[in-house]
Design a protein around this motif. Structure first.
Motif, PDB file in Angstrom:
ATOM      1  N   VAL A   1      38.934  38.881  30.704  1.00  0.00           N
ATOM      2  CA  VAL A   1      37.821  39.823  30.891  1.00  0.00           C
ATOM      3  C   VAL A   1      36.483  39.094  30.787  1.00  0.00           C
ATOM      4  O   VAL A   1      35.575  39.303  31.605  1.00  0.00           O
ATOM      5  CB  VAL A   1      37.906  40.964  29.853  1.00  0.00           C
ATOM      6  CG1 VAL A   1      36.646  41.821  29.902  1.00  0.00           C
ATOM      7  CG2 VAL A   1      39.141  41.817  30.118  1.00  0.00           C
ATOM      8  N   ILE A   2      36.355  38.228  29.783  1.00  0.00           N
ATOM      9  CA  ILE A   2      35.112  37.462  29.624  1.00  0.00           C
ATOM     10  C   ILE A   2      34.879  36.569  30.838  1.00  0.00           C
ATOM     11  O   ILE A   2      33.763  36.480  31.375  1.00  0.00           O
ATOM     12  CB  ILE A   2      35.158  36.613  28.332  1.00  0.00           C
ATOM     13  CG1 ILE A   2      35.166  37.519  27.096  1.00  0.00           C
ATOM     14  CG2 ILE A   2      33.972  35.649  28.272  1.00  0.00           C
ATOM     15  CD1 ILE A   2      35.394  36.777  25.792  1.00  0.00           C
ATOM     16  N   SER A   3      35.936  35.900  31.299  1.00  0.00           N
ATOM     17  CA  SER A   3      35.818  34.989  32.449  1.00  0.00           C
ATOM     18  C   SER A   3      35.411  35.734  33.707  1.00  0.00           C
ATOM     19  O   SER A   3      34.528  35.289  34.462  1.00  0.00           O
ATOM     20  CB  SER A   3      37.149  34.266  32.673  1.00  0.00           C
ATOM     21  OG  SER A   3      37.514  33.501  31.545  1.00  0.00           O
ATOM     22  N   LEU A   4      36.039  36.879  33.957  1.00  0.00           N
ATOM     23  CA  LEU A   4      35.694  37.671  35.141  1.00  0.00           C
ATOM     24  C   LEU A   4      34.253  38.152  35.054  1.00  0.00           C
ATOM     25  O   LEU A   4      33.517  38.139  36.052  1.00  0.00           O
ATOM     26  CB  LEU A   4      36.640  38.867  35.274  1.00  0.00           C
ATOM     27  CG  LEU A   4      38.077  38.551  35.713  1.00  0.00           C
ATOM     28  CD1 LEU A   4      38.940  39.806  35.637  1.00  0.00           C
ATOM     29  CD2 LEU A   4      38.089  37.998  37.134  1.00  0.00           C
ATOM     30  N   ALA A   5      33.841  38.589  33.870  1.00  0.00           N
ATOM     31  CA  ALA A   5      32.464  39.059  33.689  1.00  0.00           C
ATOM     32  C   ALA A   5      31.469  37.939  33.973  1.00  0.00           C
ATOM     33  O   ALA A   5      30.455  38.143  34.649  1.00  0.00           O
ATOM     34  CB  ALA A   5      32.280  39.607  32.277  1.00  0.00           C
TER      35      ALA A   5
ATOM     36  N   ALA B   1      41.357  33.876  36.247  1.00  0.00           N
ATOM     37  CA  ALA B   1      40.145  34.632  36.599  1.00  0.00           C
ATOM     38  C   ALA B   1      39.430  33.991  37.781  1.00  0.00           C
ATOM     39  O   ALA B   1      38.946  34.685  38.683  1.00  0.00           O
ATOM     40  CB  ALA B   1      39.211  34.710  35.387  1.00  0.00           C
ATOM     41  N   ILE B   2      39.366  32.648  37.791  1.00  0.00           N
ATOM     42  CA  ILE B   2      38.733  31.938  38.911  1.00  0.00           C
ATOM     43  C   ILE B   2      39.453  32.253  40.212  1.00  0.00           C
ATOM     44  O   ILE B   2      38.836  32.536  41.248  1.00  0.00           O
ATOM     45  CB  ILE B   2      38.745  30.420  38.643  1.00  0.00           C
ATOM     46  CG1 ILE B   2      37.884  30.088  37.424  1.00  0.00           C
ATOM     47  CG2 ILE B   2      38.251  29.651  39.868  1.00  0.00           C
ATOM     48  CD1 ILE B   2      38.057  28.660  36.932  1.00  0.00           C
ATOM     49  N   LEU B   3      40.779  32.231  40.175  1.00  0.00           N
ATOM     50  CA  LEU B   3      41.570  32.470  41.379  1.00  0.00           C
ATOM     51  C   LEU B   3      41.515  33.932  41.808  1.00  0.00           C
ATOM     52  O   LEU B   3      41.595  34.239  42.998  1.00  0.00           O
ATOM     53  CB  LEU B   3      43.018  32.039  41.136  1.00  0.00           C
ATOM     54  CG  LEU B   3      43.209  30.539  40.892  1.00  0.00           C
ATOM     55  CD1 LEU B   3      44.648  30.246  40.509  1.00  0.00           C
ATOM     56  CD2 LEU B   3      42.814  29.725  42.109  1.00  0.00           C
ATOM     57  N   ILE B   4      41.394  34.837  40.865  1.00  0.00           N
ATOM     58  CA  ILE B   4      41.276  36.261  41.214  1.00  0.00           C
ATOM     59  C   ILE B   4      39.996  36.500  42.018  1.00  0.00           C
ATOM     60  O   ILE B   4      40.001  37.209  43.026  1.00  0.00           O
ATOM     61  CB  ILE B   4      41.306  37.136  39.940  1.00  0.00           C
ATOM     62  CG1 ILE B   4      42.728  37.195  39.383  1.00  0.00           C
ATOM     63  CG2 ILE B   4      40.798  38.549  40.233  1.00  0.00           C
ATOM     64  CD1 ILE B   4      42.833  37.863  38.026  1.00  0.00           C
ATOM     65  N   ILE B   5      38.892  35.905  41.589  1.00  0.00           N
ATOM     66  CA  ILE B   5      37.631  36.060  42.311  1.00  0.00           C
ATOM     67  C   ILE B   5      37.713  35.390  43.686  1.00  0.00           C
ATOM     68  O   ILE B   5      37.257  35.940  44.697  1.00  0.00           O
ATOM     69  CB  ILE B   5      36.461  35.475  41.496  1.00  0.00           C
ATOM     70  CG1 ILE B   5      36.245  36.292  40.226  1.00  0.00           C
ATOM     71  CG2 ILE B   5      35.188  35.450  42.336  1.00  0.00           C
ATOM     72  CD1 ILE B   5      35.855  37.739  40.470  1.00  0.00           C
ATOM     73  N   THR B   6      38.326  34.199  43.744  1.00  0.00           N
ATOM     74  CA  THR B   6      38.490  33.519  45.033  1.00  0.00           C
ATOM     75  C   THR B   6      39.340  34.353  45.976  1.00  0.00           C
ATOM     76  O   THR B   6      39.027  34.492  47.170  1.00  0.00           O
ATOM     77  CB  THR B   6      39.144  32.137  44.826  1.00  0.00           C
ATOM     78  OG1 THR B   6      38.317  31.349  43.961  1.00  0.00           O
ATOM     79  CG2 THR B   6      39.310  31.412  46.145  1.00  0.00           C
ATOM     80  N   GLY B   7      40.419  34.933  45.466  1.00  0.00           N
ATOM     81  CA  GLY B   7      41.277  35.771  46.296  1.00  0.00           C
ATOM     82  C   GLY B   7      40.563  37.021  46.770  1.00  0.00           C
ATOM     83  O   GLY B   7      40.702  37.429  47.935  1.00  0.00           O
TER      84      GLY B   7
ATOM     85  N   LEU C   1      31.950  35.238  35.860  1.00  0.00           N
ATOM     86  CA  LEU C   1      31.978  34.928  37.297  1.00  0.00           C
ATOM     87  C   LEU C   1      31.191  35.949  38.104  1.00  0.00           C
ATOM     88  O   LEU C   1      30.447  35.599  39.031  1.00  0.00           O
ATOM     89  CB  LEU C   1      33.428  34.875  37.792  1.00  0.00           C
ATOM     90  CG  LEU C   1      34.234  33.657  37.344  1.00  0.00           C
ATOM     91  CD1 LEU C   1      35.716  33.861  37.634  1.00  0.00           C
ATOM     92  CD2 LEU C   1      33.728  32.393  38.032  1.00  0.00           C
ATOM     93  N   ILE C   2      31.360  37.229  37.774  1.00  0.00           N
ATOM     94  CA  ILE C   2      30.647  38.287  38.502  1.00  0.00           C
ATOM     95  C   ILE C   2      29.143  38.205  38.240  1.00  0.00           C
ATOM     96  O   ILE C   2      28.329  38.332  39.165  1.00  0.00           O
ATOM     97  CB  ILE C   2      31.204  39.672  38.118  1.00  0.00           C
ATOM     98  CG1 ILE C   2      32.654  39.804  38.608  1.00  0.00           C
ATOM     99  CG2 ILE C   2      30.341  40.783  38.702  1.00  0.00           C
ATOM    100  CD1 ILE C   2      33.366  41.042  38.097  1.00  0.00           C
TER     101      ILE C   2
END
Length: 516
Positions: free
Chosen positions: A182-186, A363-369, A188-189
């Motif tokens: 959650v922290i990583s996604l936040a 998290a990095i790959l989720i955003i890339t996808g 990145l966003i």
């Protein structure tokens, strides 16, 4: 020469260095995961990524594509290793695959990629994005070594993966991993927002990895229940080169299966590479076009080297290329830099890499996808009409249900169907009048009348009533297929028996008696 060197040095410092680091952070877990899914040693995936970065990038003419082990090859590679029974023998098949690609490039057969419609390419990108996101969910939740790199999205939900563990769901997740995700996604966003523009030179994946590592360190230092297990962290041997296998050349002609799998791997790797290069070229804001024959030569040399040094086969990979574009890569120095980082990391600091949480990388790959399969893409394809949207969606669905190659092939067939269907449109106009009580018809052939139109033309001629006048005008036609001329000539021969007065304008009659 000095100006050129200075230019590339500036580009490398401003753009390609950080882009290479970002791609490295994306490629590392993929190299490990694809090796696991292929049933190969872990070092084989890392070596493949290093070779793709340090060797293929220098030979390739692609400014943005990045090569490494490809997820689309995992099923075939796993089957080959099992069938051949010896990893050293499998390496011979990898070398044969590379030689096959090299020959394709030398013979200039790389233009096959130009025949894949845009809708299929976009569908492939979107499907890879969906797979990338879905396969990271177990890691993001802290699952202990789930089979998240299995081929096909449907397998993610089989009993041994997700749904089978639903009853003991709480035992398979780690709250610390979820919190880090959650922290990583936040982060990145937030770093993608306009107000974070000043921080853009700092690669977001690097920030995420550092934060995730620090958070887990704090959990461990506080002996918290949130601390991650060793299986939820990157795991690399301190010396991966100790156990490297080399091909057993004495078995080269002992088993025809070696050559069969070599050609199959070469074909699939070639198609995946050409499609991925085409896709990455579409993402290039400078509209540069990759020389495909040179790319095949580079891939062939790369795979021959992989087989020689004990690595699994490589391809140009959309995920890495897309991460390169997103990170601001400008030249192929970014791909080379990613390979250099991977080599240095494996040689010098494997202990530091082993501190990185899989949750941060997920998290990095989720955003890339997500960037590959944004809702905006679907709305745009829908606005282009069904002839673009249907092949696009079918490509996605089949890739998710089966694999990359089959999905692209089915999407291509659907696109070809629409092309053929569009050519079935009537390439002539019929005008009907009545003069002095006699039915008069006038058929005007358009520019191109092909064999695809013969069924409808024959039906139109059969419907011409008896005791009528028919004129067929081909004065404006540039192409009239022989099949069409044959139908018209056959009708001319029978017209008198039906009391039809037939007039042909600029239409050559052919001999039809030979076909009876």
């Amino acid at each position: 020469m000095k100006r050129t060197i200075k230019y590339y040095r500036i580009i490398w410092f401003r753009h390609d260095l950080t882009a290479g680091l970002s791609v490295f952070l994306v490629a590392l877990p993929l190299c490990l995961g694809i090796a696991l899914a292929s049933g190969a040693p872990l070092y084989a995936g890392l070596l493949s990524g290093i070779i793709g970065g340090l060797l293929v990038s220098l030979i390739s003419g692609s400014p943005l594509s990045v090569s490494g082990p490809g997820a689309g090859l995992t099923t075939l590679v796993a089957a080959a290793i099992i069938s051949l029974g010896d990893y050293k023998v499998f390496l011979l098949a990898v070398m044969i695959a590379g030689l096959f690609q090299l020959l394709l490039g030398v013979l200039k057969l790389g233009t096959i990629a130009n025949y894949f419609p845009s809708a299929v390419i976009k569908g492939m990108l979107a499907a890879i994005g969906i797979i990338l996101v879905s396969k990271q969910i177990p890691l993001a939740l802290g699952y202990d070594q789930p089979d998240f790199w299995s081929s096909g999205l449907i397998q993610l939900f089989t009993a041994e993966n997700f749904l089978g563990n639903i009853e003991t769901f709480n035992h398979h997740i780690t709250r610390g991993a979820i919190l880090i995700t959650v922290i990583s996604l936040a982060v990145l966003i937030l770093l993608q927002q306009p107000f974070a523009k000043k921080l853009r030179p700092i690669p977001a994946p690097l920030v995420v990895v550092v934060i995730g590592t620090i958070v887990n360190f704090l959990f461990t230092a506080a002996t918290s229940d949130f601390s991650l297990k060793p299986t939820q962290l990157v795991s690399i041997s301190s010396n991966i080169f100790e156990s490297i296998s080399f091909p057993d050349f004495s078995k080269l002609f002992s088993n025809p299966e070696i050559w069969k799998y070599g050609i199959l791997i070469g074909l699939l790797a070639t198609l995946e590479t050409l499609l991925c290069v085409e896709a990455i070229d579409k993402l290039d804001k400078r509209n540069r076009i990759t020389p495909v024959n040179r790319e095949l030569v580079a891939q062939g040399i790369g795979n021959m080297t992989c087989g020689l040094l004990g690595a699994i086969p490589l391809t140009a990979v959309v995920v890495r290329g897309a991460a390169n574009v997103d990170a601001g890569g400008k030249t192929k120095l970014s791909a080379f830099t990613h390979g250099l980082f991977m080599l240095l990391a494996v040689l010098l600091v494997p202990f530091l890499l082993n501190k990185i949480p899989y949750a941060s990388l997920a998290a990095i790959l989720i955003i890339t996808g997500y960037n590959l399969t944004k809702p905006k893409l679907y709305r745009n394809m829908w606005s282009l009409g069904r002839k673009q949207f249907i092949p696009f969606m079918i490509t996605i669905i089949v890739i998710l249900a089966t694999d990359l190659l089959l999905g692209v092939c089915i999407g291509l067939l659907i696109s070809v169907y629409y092309i053929v269907q569009s050519n079935f449109k009537i390439e002539y106009n019929i005008t009907q009048t009545r003069h002095l009580g006699i039915e008069t018809q006038y058929i005007k052939l358009n520019h191109n009348v092909t064999f695809l139109n013969k069924v409808k033309l024959r039906k139109a001629l059969d419907e011409v009533p008896e005791y009528s006048i028919l004129t067929i005008d081909g004065s404006e036609s540039r192409l009239i297929d022989y099949d069409i001329l044959e139908i018209i000539s056959e009708f001319h021969r029978k017209a008198r028996d039906r009391h039809i007065e037939l007039h042909l304008i600029n239409i050559e009659k052919v001999n039809v008696t030979a076909v009876h």
